[in-house]
Write a protein that holds these residues in place. Structure first.
Motif, short mmCIF file in Angstrom:
data_model
loop_
_atom_site.label_atom_id
_atom_site.label_comp_id
_atom_site.label_asym_id
_atom_site.label_seq_id
_atom_site.Cartn_x
_atom_site.Cartn_y
_atom_site.Cartn_z
N ALA A 132 39.07 43.60 41.27
CA ALA A 132 39.08 45.04 41.43
C ALA A 132 40.34 45.71 40.90
N TRP A 133 41.39 44.94 40.59
CA TRP A 133 42.64 45.57 40.10
C TRP A 133 43.28 44.65 39.08
N MET A 134 43.12 45.02 37.83
CA MET A 134 43.76 44.31 36.73
C MET A 134 44.38 45.32 35.78
N GLN A 135 45.27 44.84 34.97
CA GLN A 135 45.77 45.59 33.82
C GLN A 135 45.66 44.71 32.58
N HIS A 136 45.22 45.30 31.48
CA HIS A 136 45.50 44.71 30.17
C HIS A 136 46.57 45.61 29.58
N LEU A 138 33.95 39.65 35.96
CA LEU A 138 34.15 41.04 35.57
C LEU A 138 35.49 41.52 36.11
N GLY A 139 36.28 42.16 35.25
CA GLY A 139 37.57 42.69 35.66
C GLY A 139 37.63 44.19 35.43
N LEU A 140 38.15 44.92 36.41
CA LEU A 140 38.34 46.36 36.31
C LEU A 140 39.78 46.61 35.87
N ILE A 141 39.95 47.07 34.63
CA ILE A 141 41.29 47.26 34.08
C ILE A 141 41.66 48.73 34.10
N SER A 142 42.90 49.00 34.47
CA SER A 142 43.32 50.35 34.77
C SER A 142 44.24 50.93 33.70
N ALA A 143 44.05 52.22 33.45
CA ALA A 143 45.04 53.01 32.71
C ALA A 143 46.21 53.33 33.64
N TRP A 144 47.35 53.67 33.04
CA TRP A 144 48.55 54.02 33.81
C TRP A 144 49.19 55.27 33.21
N TYR A 145 49.24 56.32 34.00
CA TYR A 145 49.94 57.55 33.61
C TYR A 145 51.04 57.82 34.62
N ALA A 170 36.20 45.73 23.39
CA ALA A 170 36.41 44.40 22.81
C ALA A 170 35.76 43.31 23.66
N ALA A 171 35.47 43.59 24.93
CA ALA A 171 34.82 42.61 25.80
C ALA A 171 33.97 43.35 26.83
N PRO A 172 32.93 44.05 26.38
CA PRO A 172 32.18 44.96 27.27
C PRO A 172 31.44 44.26 28.40
N ASP A 173 31.14 42.98 28.24
CA ASP A 173 30.45 42.26 29.31
C ASP A 173 31.41 41.72 30.36
N ARG A 174 32.71 41.83 30.09
CA ARG A 174 33.70 41.23 30.99
C ARG A 174 34.66 42.24 31.61
N LEU A 175 34.80 43.40 30.98
CA LEU A 175 35.78 44.39 31.43
C LEU A 175 35.12 45.74 31.67
N ALA A 176 35.67 46.47 32.63
CA ALA A 176 35.27 47.87 32.88
C ALA A 176 36.53 48.67 33.13
N GLY A 177 36.47 49.97 32.83
CA GLY A 177 37.67 50.79 32.86
C GLY A 177 37.84 51.57 34.16
N ILE A 178 39.10 51.75 34.55
CA ILE A 178 39.51 52.65 35.63
C ILE A 178 40.46 53.67 35.03
N ALA A 201 32.93 45.07 45.90
CA ALA A 201 33.32 45.75 44.65
C ALA A 201 32.09 46.28 43.93
N ARG A 202 31.02 45.52 43.90
CA ARG A 202 29.81 46.00 43.21
C ARG A 202 29.30 47.29 43.86
N LYS A 203 29.36 47.34 45.18
CA LYS A 203 28.89 48.52 45.88
C LYS A 203 29.80 49.72 45.62
N VAL A 204 31.10 49.52 45.75
CA VAL A 204 32.06 50.63 45.65
C VAL A 204 32.11 51.20 44.25
N PHE A 205 32.10 50.31 43.22
CA PHE A 205 32.25 50.76 41.84
C PHE A 205 30.90 50.92 41.12
N HIS A 206 29.81 50.75 41.84
CA HIS A 206 28.45 50.92 41.27
C HIS A 206 28.30 50.04 40.01
N LEU A 207 28.58 48.78 40.15
CA LEU A 207 28.54 47.85 39.02
C LEU A 207 27.13 47.31 38.82
#
Length: 268
Positions: A5-9, A52-59, A77-85, A262-268
């Protein structure tokens, strides 16, 4: 399948930021000098069994450390493995609301993350409130950090009580995910999670062996709202999950922790 639920690339400008010096020191690693390929992140996910990893932007106040468009490219680049936050510039509420709409509507992002210590503004600051309302309208969770701040910034804004408790009262429809378990106020975070049906916890930045007893007791309950997270690249899933069998979770509780919540909260 495990959901993180919390990754960064991270970009180099994010990973080499001075605020993260303490984290690199604790982990015994050094920040990269060149941009890291997405394949490296996916390989680390494979090693830890993460599907599946949810990768976050940082501002932050100085601008985009990892922009939403960069996250969108990483996901592509990896749509089956990553989703954006998404993340946004907190100081410009209307621009932030429009950017959040773009990220969800055009880029397919699954949530919003704003880290209070980065702005040195608690989650009850008025600048957040238009974003909370928009998250409710868009049907996405608001993700934030609770607990002390590992990076070299103040920690007080991470207190679950009064801050998370208050925004859950003001926005009962808002789905909130408190990352980093709330330590040293984990008992407060669990209490807030029990009190409010839409408040959740993720375990990012902590390994199984470091989970406080009050969190483990809650995870053993029938309908806990805890989800797995790493805070990669600071912690890998392989390292974070070592010793999971020793927590004494039932089959249903374990499945909810690793994937179901995580699937429930992020509607995966």
């Amino acid at each position: 399948m495990i959901v993180d639920a919390w990754m960064q690339h991270g970009t180099v400008r994010f990973l080499r930021h001075e605020m993260l010096d303490s984290l690199w020191r604790w982990t015994g690693q050094k920040p990269p000098e060149e941009e890291v390929p997405v394949e490296t992140t996916v390989a680390a996910m494979d090693a830890g069994g993460v599907g599946l990893g949810l990768i976050s932007a940082w501002y932050g106040p100085e601008g985009a450390l990892v922009s939403n468009d960069e996250v969108a490219r990483f996901v592509a680049a990896a749509p089956d493995r990553l989703a954006g936050i998404a993340s946004v510039d907190l100081r410009k509420p209307m621009e932030a609301v429009r950017e959040l709409r773009r990220c969800v509507g055009d880029l397919g992002f699954k949530g919003l993350r704003v880290v209070p210590w980065l702005w040195e503004r608690p989650p009850t600051d008025r600048l957040y409130y238009p974003l909370y309302a928009e998250c409710v309208e868009l049907g996405i969770p608001f993700c934030t950090q609770v607990g002390h701040t590992g990076p070299l910034r103040p920690s007080e804004v991470g207190r679950p009580i009064p801050y998370i408790d208050q925004i859950a009262l003001d926005f009962p429809e808002l789905v909130i995910v408190g990352g980093h378990i709330g330590y040293p106020w984990t008992e407060e975070m669990v209490a807030v999670c029990r009190k409010h049906p839409n408040v959740h916890i993720d375990t990012s930045a902590y390994t199984v062996e470091r989970y406080p007893p009050e969190l483990v007791r809650y995870m053993r309950s029938e309908r806990h709202k805890v989800m797995f997270g790493t805070n990669f690249p600071m912690v890998t899933a392989e390292h974070a999950l070592r010793g999971l069998d020793g927590l004494g979770l039932g089959e249903r509780q374990r499945a909810a922790f690793l994937e179901g919540n995580a699937r429930k909260v992020f509607h995966l």
